[in-house]
Design a protein around this motif. Structure first.
Motif, PDB file in Angstrom:
ATOM      1  N   THR B 142       0.834  -1.207   0.000  1.00  0.00           N
ATOM      2  CA  THR B 142       0.000   0.000   0.000  1.00  0.00           C
ATOM      3  C   THR B 142       0.870   1.259   0.000  1.00  0.00           C
ATOM      4  OG1 THR B 142      -0.017  -0.060   2.415  1.00  0.00           O
ATOM      5  CG2 THR B 142      -1.894  -1.073   1.303  1.00  0.00           C
ATOM      6  N   ALA B 143       0.217   2.404  -0.232  1.00  0.00           N
ATOM      7  CA  ALA B 143       0.907   3.702  -0.152  1.00  0.00           C
ATOM      8  C   ALA B 143       0.872   4.187   1.287  1.00  0.00           C
ATOM      9  CB  ALA B 143       0.229   4.701  -1.077  1.00  0.00           C
ATOM     10  N   GLY B 144       1.666   3.570   2.150  1.00  0.00           N
ATOM     11  CA  GLY B 144       1.565   3.831   3.590  1.00  0.00           C
ATOM     12  C   GLY B 144       0.429   3.006   4.161  1.00  0.00           C
ATOM     13  N   ALA B 145       0.433   2.831   5.470  1.00  0.00           N
ATOM     14  CA  ALA B 145      -0.661   2.077   6.083  1.00  0.00           C
ATOM     15  C   ALA B 145      -2.003   2.774   5.846  1.00  0.00           C
ATOM     16  CB  ALA B 145      -0.406   1.906   7.578  1.00  0.00           C
ATOM     17  N   SER B 146      -1.965   4.104   5.723  1.00  0.00           N
ATOM     18  CA  SER B 146      -3.213   4.872   5.601  1.00  0.00           C
ATOM     19  C   SER B 146      -4.138   4.372   4.491  1.00  0.00           C
ATOM     20  CB  SER B 146      -2.912   6.351   5.339  1.00  0.00           C
ATOM     21  OG  SER B 146      -2.090   6.888   6.327  1.00  0.00           O
ATOM     22  N   THR B 147      -3.586   4.130   3.301  1.00  0.00           N
ATOM     23  CA  THR B 147      -4.477   3.730   2.197  1.00  0.00           C
ATOM     24  C   THR B 147      -5.093   2.365   2.459  1.00  0.00           C
ATOM     25  OG1 THR B 147      -2.516   3.013   0.997  1.00  0.00           O
ATOM     26  CG2 THR B 147      -3.546   5.036   0.240  1.00  0.00           C
ATOM     27  N   GLY B 148      -4.356   1.487   3.136  1.00  0.00           N
ATOM     28  CA  GLY B 148      -4.911   0.174   3.459  1.00  0.00           C
ATOM     29  C   GLY B 148      -6.070   0.301   4.442  1.00  0.00           C
ATOM     30  N   VAL B 149      -5.849   1.072   5.494  1.00  0.00           N
ATOM     31  CA  VAL B 149      -6.890   1.272   6.506  1.00  0.00           C
ATOM     32  C   VAL B 149      -8.136   1.849   5.847  1.00  0.00           C
ATOM     33  CG1 VAL B 149      -7.520   2.711   8.487  1.00  0.00           C
ATOM     34  CG2 VAL B 149      -5.300   1.540   8.442  1.00  0.00           C
ATOM     35  N   SER B 150      -7.923   2.842   5.018  1.00  0.00           N
ATOM     36  CA  SER B 150      -9.049   3.527   4.419  1.00  0.00           C
ATOM     37  C   SER B 150      -9.813   2.598   3.457  1.00  0.00           C
ATOM     38  CB  SER B 150      -8.507   4.791   3.753  1.00  0.00           C
ATOM     39  OG  SER B 150      -9.230   5.151   2.661  1.00  0.00           O
ATOM     40  N   LEU B 151      -9.076   1.819   2.674  1.00  0.00           N
ATOM     41  CA  LEU B 151      -9.718   0.860   1.768  1.00  0.00           C
ATOM     42  C   LEU B 151     -10.561  -0.152   2.542  1.00  0.00           C
ATOM     43  CD1 LEU B 151     -10.137  -0.548  -0.925  1.00  0.00           C
ATOM     44  CD2 LEU B 151      -7.948  -1.693  -0.634  1.00  0.00           C
ATOM     45  N   LEU B 152      -9.991  -0.714   3.598  1.00  0.00           N
ATOM     46  CA  LEU B 152     -10.708  -1.774   4.306  1.00  0.00           C
ATOM     47  C   LEU B 152     -11.906  -1.229   5.077  1.00  0.00           C
ATOM     48  CD1 LEU B 152      -7.643  -3.928   5.226  1.00  0.00           C
ATOM     49  CD2 LEU B 152      -9.451  -4.491   3.606  1.00  0.00           C
ATOM     50  N   ILE B 153     -11.750  -0.048   5.656  1.00  0.00           N
ATOM     51  CA  ILE B 153     -12.911   0.535   6.349  1.00  0.00           C
ATOM     52  C   ILE B 153     -14.033   0.780   5.348  1.00  0.00           C
ATOM     53  CG2 ILE B 153     -13.730   2.654   7.499  1.00  0.00           C
ATOM     54  CD1 ILE B 153     -11.321   2.555   9.265  1.00  0.00           C
ATOM     55  N   SER B 154     -13.689   1.293   4.171  1.00  0.00           N
ATOM     56  CA  SER B 154     -14.742   1.547   3.183  1.00  0.00           C
ATOM     57  C   SER B 154     -15.422   0.248   2.739  1.00  0.00           C
ATOM     58  CB  SER B 154     -14.193   2.309   1.981  1.00  0.00           C
ATOM     59  OG  SER B 154     -13.505   1.442   1.108  1.00  0.00           O
ATOM     60  N   MET B 155     -14.705  -0.856   2.802  1.00  0.00           N
ATOM     61  CA  MET B 155     -15.308  -2.144   2.424  1.00  0.00           C
ATOM     62  C   MET B 155     -16.175  -2.728   3.535  1.00  0.00           C
ATOM     63  SD  MET B 155     -12.464  -4.364   0.418  1.00  0.00           S
ATOM     64  CE  MET B 155     -13.493  -5.770   0.826  1.00  0.00           C
ATOM     65  N   LEU B 156     -15.731  -2.577   4.765  1.00  0.00           N
ATOM     66  CA  LEU B 156     -16.397  -3.278   5.866  1.00  0.00           C
ATOM     67  C   LEU B 156     -17.690  -2.594   6.314  1.00  0.00           C
ATOM     68  CD1 LEU B 156     -13.258  -4.232   7.983  1.00  0.00           C
ATOM     69  CD2 LEU B 156     -14.713  -5.790   6.666  1.00  0.00           C
ATOM     70  N   ILE B 157     -17.754  -1.302   6.087  1.00  0.00           N
ATOM     71  CA  ILE B 157     -18.913  -0.522   6.547  1.00  0.00           C
ATOM     72  C   ILE B 157     -20.098  -0.728   5.604  1.00  0.00           C
ATOM     73  CG2 ILE B 157     -19.670   1.909   6.500  1.00  0.00           C
ATOM     74  CD1 ILE B 157     -18.422   0.948   9.109  1.00  0.00           C
ATOM     75  N   THR B 158     -21.275  -1.005   6.176  1.00  0.00           N
ATOM     76  CA  THR B 158     -22.488  -1.038   5.365  1.00  0.00           C
ATOM     77  C   THR B 158     -23.436   0.030   5.912  1.00  0.00           C
ATOM     78  OG1 THR B 158     -23.357  -2.758   6.824  1.00  0.00           O
ATOM     79  CG2 THR B 158     -22.328  -3.494   4.812  1.00  0.00           C
ATOM     80  N   PRO B 159     -23.409   1.231   5.321  1.00  0.00           N
ATOM     81  CA  PRO B 159     -24.201   2.335   5.853  1.00  0.00           C
ATOM     82  C   PRO B 159     -25.692   1.993   5.806  1.00  0.00           C
ATOM     83  CG  PRO B 159     -22.675   3.085   4.143  1.00  0.00           C
ATOM     84  CD  PRO B 159     -22.665   1.603   4.118  1.00  0.00           C
ATOM     85  N   PRO B 160     -26.542   2.611   6.622  1.00  0.00           N
ATOM     86  CA  PRO B 160     -26.199   3.692   7.543  1.00  0.00           C
ATOM     87  C   PRO B 160     -25.974   3.224   8.983  1.00  0.00           C
ATOM     88  CG  PRO B 160     -28.564   3.591   7.313  1.00  0.00           C
ATOM     89  CD  PRO B 160     -28.005   2.439   6.513  1.00  0.00           C
ATOM     90  N   LYS B 161     -26.223   1.948   9.306  1.00  0.00           N
ATOM     91  CA  LYS B 161     -26.220   1.598  10.729  1.00  0.00           C
ATOM     92  C   LYS B 161     -25.153   0.575  11.073  1.00  0.00           C
ATOM     93  CE  LYS B 161     -29.315   3.001  13.384  1.00  0.00           C
ATOM     94  NZ  LYS B 161     -29.096   4.110  14.353  1.00  0.00           N
ATOM     95  N   SER B 162     -23.941   0.761  10.593  1.00  0.00           N
ATOM     96  CA  SER B 162     -22.892  -0.158  11.027  1.00  0.00           C
ATOM     97  C   SER B 162     -21.683   0.635  11.496  1.00  0.00           C
ATOM     98  CB  SER B 162     -22.544  -1.158   9.921  1.00  0.00           C
ATOM     99  OG  SER B 162     -21.763  -0.556   8.945  1.00  0.00           O
TER     100      SER B 162
END
Ligand SMILES: Cc1ncc(COP(=O)(O)O)c(C=O)c1O
Ligand SMILES: Cc1ncc(COP(=O)(O)O)c(C=O)c1O
Lengths: 476, 476
Positions: B142-162
């Motif tokens: 990844t481009a630093g840990a940041s991009t990995g964290v951001s990618l995985l959070i965007s995948m794991l979240i199912t809005p609006p109530k998670s």
């Protein structure tokens, strides 16, 4: 416990599609792995990755511009200035010193918006290009154009009922990012019959339909020069597009990453949207993107680029800064790549002659190859191909036999994907089927890059495959 | 036409907060600009950016590891192998050749998941660290840990109530990314009284509350070693946390970017969550992050890192690959930085002695500085500070006079922001107030890095400021 499954993740992510590195590219990798074995049984010796505009890729081997690499080597290990001064031209050493003075170590996070000195270089470049002022505070350096596009799309979209106008065919980054952020792609078609031109009428139609569907259009994406089409807009059309943005209160996203890939600059020159907007004194908000991945740099792996904000209020600039700061900063070697691109050696400087020779060669080779390939493709039965005046690609149209279309349908594939899969299996050439760029129903295309080592090996194989394919499915 | 305003953009973006580069950092930049003028009128000579863990930053100047920079210089301009062979140790040349063989040009896009050879290096590193197998196909550069964290959070979240469980205090990347993707941060508090330990009881409480509120918890974030706390988990707690993930079907996001910043390795060693999970034979899905920005590399500007996927089904791996491919690939020089980190010179090799000396010095300096700073801070009235056993920070607690708290409230600031702003204005030292990391109501903190050139200048100024501040607000 419940395990993590595809049903439990963000549904928006499931909808994302990105064909440039999709089914075909994955299969090409499988073939490439097979080729390392003696008994691979494949009818070709190597994979030609014509699916992606990646000039310096292995097998294509477009040489990097020496100037850029010399500056970067010194930034990596400044001790080389003393250890091997004879290896570097004086202007390279001077540039590296200047950058180092401002940046310090390239191992440090920079300003989130990009190194101030480099943003100034970009602003100067834009001023010289357009003849209008450019403000370094309105420039954001990025990790390739991709991160800028993705950041701005995520900001502009207000789910669930807002959308962005996207040209079809398009570079799939746009639809992928829209899907990820629950935005709606509002497609407008480019016209193959007139050199893939952009029609105001088409866009007005797409807008009318989006209003009918209760979708709020937020922005208009223009890719100029086009990918996959290679088309260039004339200034007249650009002015009309700006007026359309005024009329419909649209933000203009001007993807100009191919601005330096012009094969017929006399008949098909490039004018930036920034220049048009300033000349017209238009208030429309514009974000314009550039990248070091294309042009003559081809420094894709470095991940460098920028976007300039025109007519964007300070409150939005602050918001963009905040979002950029979450990712901390763009890669420093990408930022330095941007500096090398926008501030190349000047006549009279030690590096100039080599720089000139290298960049001229890349321009000429690409223009010539594009021309030859288009001519030869146009001679094939059932193929028609606009000879691209810009960018790195050709986008031939396929008129396929009925029986091929039926066979594709049986295989559960679109006809152009069906064609591209066989092309890959038989020749090792990996292209992207038109399906990946969006297209009009019933039309078939594929995109191939004009980056190849030997035209004969490449186009010869394409020709032979095509003729066989047409025979196989009953047309000669 | 309607102009682009803050009211027309994605409301999720407006909610994002990122204090590490927020109000304080922006004000510090303004001061820095002023300092270049002769009549700046500021009572200090330079800004000390103690707000961000950026070891190689100007003014801190932690030297880069020579090994890394030599390899990278050769990758930038391979001609140096012939032009200046005497400047490079033999093992550096050998490594550069090996990498070049596999990668080709660093100006080419690589595999979206990262260069295969480098993923193998990472897998070997993990196997040696943990004693359990690691699969290069389950590693994403990844481009630093940041991009990995951001990618995985965007995948794991199912809005609006998670939502996702986040330690408080936390590194604000987590809340920022959650806000961006309309996910909910479910806070659990770390306990200052017991060296910032992680309490199962606290997490169970946070889970119970989230169920009550109808929020589905998707994942648990653990930062180990902690930021901003510097705390290290013991294996017993790690096992309990894994069981908790099993019980509640949580994905574990293990942020282990500080795994190599251990100041008291005997009493406070690091064990990876991957190892714990394998040893327990647990089925919980784990994503573990590492980075070249911290440790002894400090190569923040290069933007390199990786995450390893443990117990992740192929369908999800394919989804991650698809999303990674939309950004095309991580920066090549960041990827090479990862290789240099996980595959350093070995005893007996030419670069080893220098590498050993450089890395030992960084470890020792940081440990000593952390110790001295904590001791001196703890002597100040109204300050208490856990002497961090890991990471790069101290997180002192402030017991502020009532009148300071009132003055802060009048100024519309939290007390610790009020304190930090005055610290910046009077000393040029930029820290991050506890507000930026989330905190318990009524408690005040700030985070400062232990990266500083002269302890005396830095801590001396802090001490003097603090004593004056306490006097000014009526306590001695
Ligand atoms: C039209 C267009 N825009 C943007 C990009 C992104 O390129 P990069 O992120 O490497 O700058 C590409 C890459 O092919 C492209 O074709
Ligand atoms: C806990 C933690 N995780 C992740 C990061 C991200 O660092 P990078 O993206 O530079 O790897 C940081 C940076 O400070 C951090 O402190």
């Amino acid at each position: 416990m419940r395990l993590l499954t595809i049903d439990s993740v963000n549904p928006a992510i499931l909808k994302v599609q990105y064909a440039v590195r999709g089914e075909l590219a994955i299969k090409a990798e499988e073939h490439r792995a097979k080729l390392t074995k003696d008994d691979h049984g494949l009818p070709f010796k190597r994979i030609i990755n014509s699916n992606i505009g990646n000039p310096q890729q292995k097998g294509l081997d477009q040489p990097p511009i020496t100037w850029t690499r010399q500056v970067c080597a010194l930034m990596e290990w400044p001790a080389l200035m003393d250890l091997a001064p004879q290896a570097f031209p004086k202007d390279v050493i001077a540039r590296a010193k200047e950058l180092q003075e401002d940046i310090g170590s390239i191992g440090a996070y920079s300003h989130s918006q990009g190194v101030p000195l480099i943003r100034k270089s970009v602003a100067n470049f834009i001023e010289e290009r357009d003849g209008y002022p450019s403000n370094p505070d309105h420039i954001f350096l990025t990790a390739g154009a991709s991160t800028g596009v993705s950041l701005l799309i995520s900001m502009l979209i207000t789910p669930p009922k807002s959308g962005i106008l996207i040209p079809i065919p398009q570079y799939p980054l746009y639809t992928a990012t829209l899907a990820q952020h629950s935005g709606i792609a509002i497609p407008y078609h480019l016209d193959e019959a007139s050199e893939w031109s952009t029609s105001l009428h088409e866009i007005e139609g797409a807008l009318a339909k989006s209003y009918e569907d209760g979708i709020e259009p937020k922005a208009l994406v223009i890719i100029n020069p086009g990918n996959p089409t290679g088309a260039l807009l004339d200034e007249n059309t650009q002015e009309e597009l700006v007026k359309l943005c005024e009329k419909h209160s649209l933000v203009l996203l001007a993807d100009e990453v191919y601005q330096n890939n012009l094969h017929k600059p006399d008949s098909h020159p490039f004018t930036s949207f920034k220049k048009i907007v300033r000349r017209m004194n238009s208030p429309i908000p514009v974000f314009s993107f550039h990248s070091i991945s294309k042009g003559v740099q081809g420094e894709c792996g470095r991940r460098g680029g920028y976007f300039e904000c025109t007519n964007i209020p300070d409150s939005i600039l602050a918001l963009i800064y905040k979002m950029a700061s979450v990712g901390i900063c763009p890669p420093l070697t990408g930022q330095i790549g941007v500096d090398c691109m926008v501030r190349p050696p000047k006549p009279g400087e030690e590096s100039y002659p080599l720089w000139k020779k290298e960049t001229d060669t890349i321009h000429e080779t690409l223009a010539l190859r594009t021309k030859i390939m288009a001519e030869r493709l146009n001679k094939l039965p059932g193929v028609s191909c606009v000879p691209s005046p810009g960018a790195l690609y050709l986008y031939p149209k396929l008129d396929l036999p009925e029986s091929a279309i039926e066979a594709a349908s049986k295989a559960g594939k679109s006809p152009d994907t069906f064609y591209a899969l066989q092309l890959l299996d038989e020749t090792g050439i990996c292209v992207v089927p038109g399906e990946g760029f969006g297209k009009k129903d019933g039309h078939n295309y594929y995109r191939l890059t004009c980056l190849c080592p030997g035209v004969e090996e490449y186009v010869g194989a394409l020709e032979q495959f095509h003729v066989n394919f047409m025979k196989k499915y009953g047309r000669v």
